[in-house]
Design a protein around this motif. Structure first.
Motif, PDB file in Angstrom:
ATOM      1  N   ALA A 197       0.824  -1.205   0.000  1.00  0.00           N
ATOM      2  CA  ALA A 197       0.000   0.000   0.000  1.00  0.00           C
ATOM      3  C   ALA A 197       0.860   1.258   0.000  1.00  0.00           C
ATOM      4  O   ALA A 197       1.917   1.302   0.641  1.00  0.00           O
ATOM      5  CB  ALA A 197      -0.923  -0.005   1.212  1.00  0.00           C
ATOM      6  N   VAL A 203      -4.599   2.266   5.181  1.00  0.00           N
ATOM      7  CA  VAL A 203      -5.125   0.919   4.947  1.00  0.00           C
ATOM      8  C   VAL A 203      -5.360   0.212   6.278  1.00  0.00           C
ATOM      9  O   VAL A 203      -6.382  -0.444   6.481  1.00  0.00           O
ATOM     10  CB  VAL A 203      -4.165   0.105   4.059  1.00  0.00           C
ATOM     11  N   TYR A 207      -8.899  -1.111   7.671  1.00  0.00           N
ATOM     12  CA  TYR A 207      -8.992  -2.519   8.069  1.00  0.00           C
ATOM     13  C   TYR A 207      -9.536  -2.647   9.484  1.00  0.00           C
ATOM     14  O   TYR A 207     -10.452  -3.443   9.756  1.00  0.00           O
ATOM     15  CB  TYR A 207      -7.615  -3.181   7.976  1.00  0.00           C
ATOM     16  N   THR A 272     -10.121  -3.256  -3.310  1.00  0.00           N
ATOM     17  CA  THR A 272      -9.024  -2.466  -3.868  1.00  0.00           C
ATOM     18  C   THR A 272      -8.754  -2.868  -5.314  1.00  0.00           C
ATOM     19  O   THR A 272      -8.428  -2.032  -6.154  1.00  0.00           O
ATOM     20  CB  THR A 272      -7.745  -2.658  -3.033  1.00  0.00           C
TER      21      THR A 272
END
Length: 290
Positions: A197, A203, A207, A272
């Motif tokens: 990433a 991210v 998450y 993604t």
């Protein structure tokens, strides 16, 4: 939004409520006195082991309800000490692999003593067999839960887990590593996604927001829940209630929680990848329409 614990060590969203409102507040109240007296983290762990041992002795006479209550009170003291040793270690900068090992041995040792005390008092071969099966289930469940919790907190910081080295031991050790490494292998796609990433912290934040419900379910695998279950089974006069609780509901919770956690990871990885796939599809349609 991430709500850090007062010492910044844990995300409060996935903590057991009894930790938030009882165990950890009591530990924080005792922390200044422990620091003032120079009590080491390892000494606190040993105090916890002593309290847990006394709890096991109380549960050896669980058929008398005052002893069951005493066992619960001593168990709560052990849980407070179990949290306090980490607070002392962080406050004094004395955290060490030895301390973590001692902490883990004390935790497992207390439960083993309580299982033995209950099985001895129940006094049947079937009771001993059930206690051993429950202890084995407990060991697996706790290992899985601690792995998932550590994974959650690491990812929240945007840190991906490097691929572990191949096992260099014999066939038996390699087979054990493969079995124990199943959760890690299933989680590997998201670890790769996090490592690649451009903004790992973002991210990790997204998450964590999605993984909180699964981790809240898995928080039922904490020692606190087991301590309460032991007390309830003792009041009802039948420790088999607790052992079956370990074997059936807690095993089901562990499996469901793990599957849910992996599903969250897969959703983030695929979401993604989806925009790129959609763009490719639109480009293909446009070219065909020229």
């Amino acid at each position: 939004m991430t709500v850090p614990a007062p010492d910044g060590s844990r995300d409060r969203r996935i903590e057991d409520p009894s930790n938030l409102w009882l165990i950890h507040p009591l530990g924080r109240r005792l922390l200044p006195a422990a620091l003032r007296l120079g009590v080491s983290a390892n000494a606190v762990s040993m105090i916890g082991l002593t309290l847990g041992t006394l709890a096991a002795l109380a549960y050896a006479d669980f058929e008398r309800w005052p002893m069951a209550v005493l066992g619960l009170v001593l168990s709560v003291g052990w849980l407070v000490a179990d949290g306090l040793d980490g607070m002392v270690a962080r406050a004094t900068g004395t955290a060490s692999p030895l301390g973590r090992l001692l902490d883990g041995l004390c935790d497992h040792g207390v439960f083993i003593l309580i299982y033995v005390a209950l099985a001895w008092r129940w006094g049947t071969a079937g009771g001993w067999a059930l206690a051993i099966a429950a202890g084995a289930a407990h060991a697996v469940q706790s290992s899985l839960y601690e792995g998932e919790r550590a994974r959650f907190h690491r990812r929240l910081k945007g840190i991906a887990q490097p691929r572990p080295p191949r096992s260099a031991g014999g066939a038996l050790l390699r087979a054990y590593d493969r079995l124990a490494g199943i959760p890690e292998r299933l989680a590997r796609p998201f670890e790769h996604h996090l490592a690649e990433a451009s903004d790992p912290r973002e991210v990790g934040r997204r998450y964590a927001d999605r993984a909180v419900p699964a981790m809240r379910l898995l928080s039922l695998e904490t020692a606190n829940v087991r301590v309460l279950a032991i007390f309830v089974a003792s009041l009802l006069g039948d420790p088999r209630i607790f052992w079956w609780f370990e074997i059936v509901p807690l095993s089901a919770i562990a499996m469901i929680g793990l599957a849910w956690h992996r599903r969250v990871e897969q959703g983030l990885v695929f979401s993604t990848l989806s925009p790129a796939a959609d763009n490719s599809a639109r480009l293909f349609v446009k070219e065909q329409g020229q």
